[in-house]
Scaffold this motif. Structure first.
Motif, PDB file in Angstrom:
ATOM      1  N   PRO A   1     -43.462 -34.673 -47.259  1.00  0.00           N
ATOM      2  CA  PRO A   1     -43.445 -36.084 -46.852  1.00  0.00           C
ATOM      3  C   PRO A   1     -43.295 -36.247 -45.346  1.00  0.00           C
ATOM      4  O   PRO A   1     -42.330 -36.849 -44.854  1.00  0.00           O
TER       5      PRO A   1
ATOM      6  N   PRO B   1     -43.009 -40.675 -44.493  1.00  0.00           N
ATOM      7  CA  PRO B   1     -42.466 -41.150 -45.768  1.00  0.00           C
ATOM      8  C   PRO B   1     -43.023 -42.506 -46.200  1.00  0.00           C
ATOM      9  O   PRO B   1     -42.389 -43.546 -46.012  1.00  0.00           O
TER      10      PRO B   1
ATOM     11  N   HIS C   1     -43.063 -44.497 -48.918  1.00  0.00           N
ATOM     12  CA  HIS C   1     -42.255 -44.444 -50.121  1.00  0.00           C
ATOM     13  C   HIS C   1     -43.003 -44.919 -51.363  1.00  0.00           C
ATOM     14  O   HIS C   1     -42.952 -44.272 -52.410  1.00  0.00           O
TER      15      HIS C   1
END
Length: 254
Positions: free
Chosen positions: A153, A156, A158
């Protein structure tokens, strides 16, 4: 049981542009009948189908809508024959721009859910609609598009990464259930691709950094990743299921 790609009818979701269009073109190049699915990119999808030949059609359906998906599969069978092969590529609207991404403090449950609804529940909807026909034929190939971000990641994202990780879990559980029915289920996971609509917002410096970090010293293209998808549909992968193949020039170890 295996079939040459030229004898398959392939549904590629979200294929009006970007990676999906490259995957559709790769299957058409190898002689398959191809359904170019789209949600809103009608002009692009119909233009692609026209360029790829008489055995390629464009059909609209939102993969989150079971009735629309069922209608699409019926239309595909009427015009091209039963769908034998599915590529789950549809992606909720997303832009790969790390500077503009939502942090944990900013991202909302609704944004997390939006990615999950298309990537995971959309794939489930298509799988549920297509699997009975595959089972009846004693042959099926399902390939989902993942990401190398859940191994690495580096940025990131999400919502996007969590949805794709859930899709990998579904890939493996579906492989276990559908294997006895001669249906294989696999995933191809790319990194940043050069270039799609989703990655167009990525700064050039990021592309250069990734290229320098890969053993191949290049950023993977949509066409290169599409060729890896063909492997899982081909007779050479007849004993392969529940797998995730990372195609990113060697950036992330498998």
């Amino acid at each position: 049981m295996s079939r040459p790609i030229k004898d398959q009818t392939v549904l590629v979701t979200g294929a009006g542009r970007g990676l999906g269009a490259a995957i559709a073109a790769a299957f058409a190049r190898e002689g398959a009948a191809v359904v170019v699915n789209y949600r809103s990119s009608r002009d692009a999808a119909e233009g692609l189908a026209a360029r790829l030949g008489d055995r390629v059609i464009a059909l609209q359906a939102d993969v989150r809508d079971p009735e629309a998906v069922a209608q699409m599969l019926r239309a595909a069978e009427d015009r091209l024959g039963p769908v034998t092969t599915v590529v789950n590529n549809a992606l909720a609207d997303f832009r790969f721009n790390g500077d503009a991404r939502k942090t944990l403090a900013q991202i909302s449950p609704a944004e997390m859910t939006a990615q999950h609804e298309t990537a995971v529940l959309g794939a489930l909807t298509v799988l549920q609609a297509a699997a009975p026909g595959m089972e009846a034929a004693g042959f099926g190939r399902i390939v989902s598009i993942g990401t190398n971000l859940f191994q690495n990641p580096v940025v990131p994202y999400h919502d996007y990464t969590a949805a794709k990780a859930a899709l990998l879990a579904l890939t493996r559980t579906a492989a276990a259930e559908l294997g006895p029915k001669r249906i294989t289920v696999n995933m191809v996971s790319g990194g940043l691709l050069r270039t799609t609509d989703a990655s167009a917002a990525t700064p050039e410096s990021v592309f250069d950094y990734i290229a320098g970090a890969t053993p191949l010293r290049s950023v993977t293209t949509p066409e290169e990743l599409a060729d890896a998808v063909l492997f899982f549909a081909s007779p050479w992968a007849r004993a392969v299921t529940g797998q995730n193949l990372i195609v990113d020039g060697g950036l992330v170890p498998g």
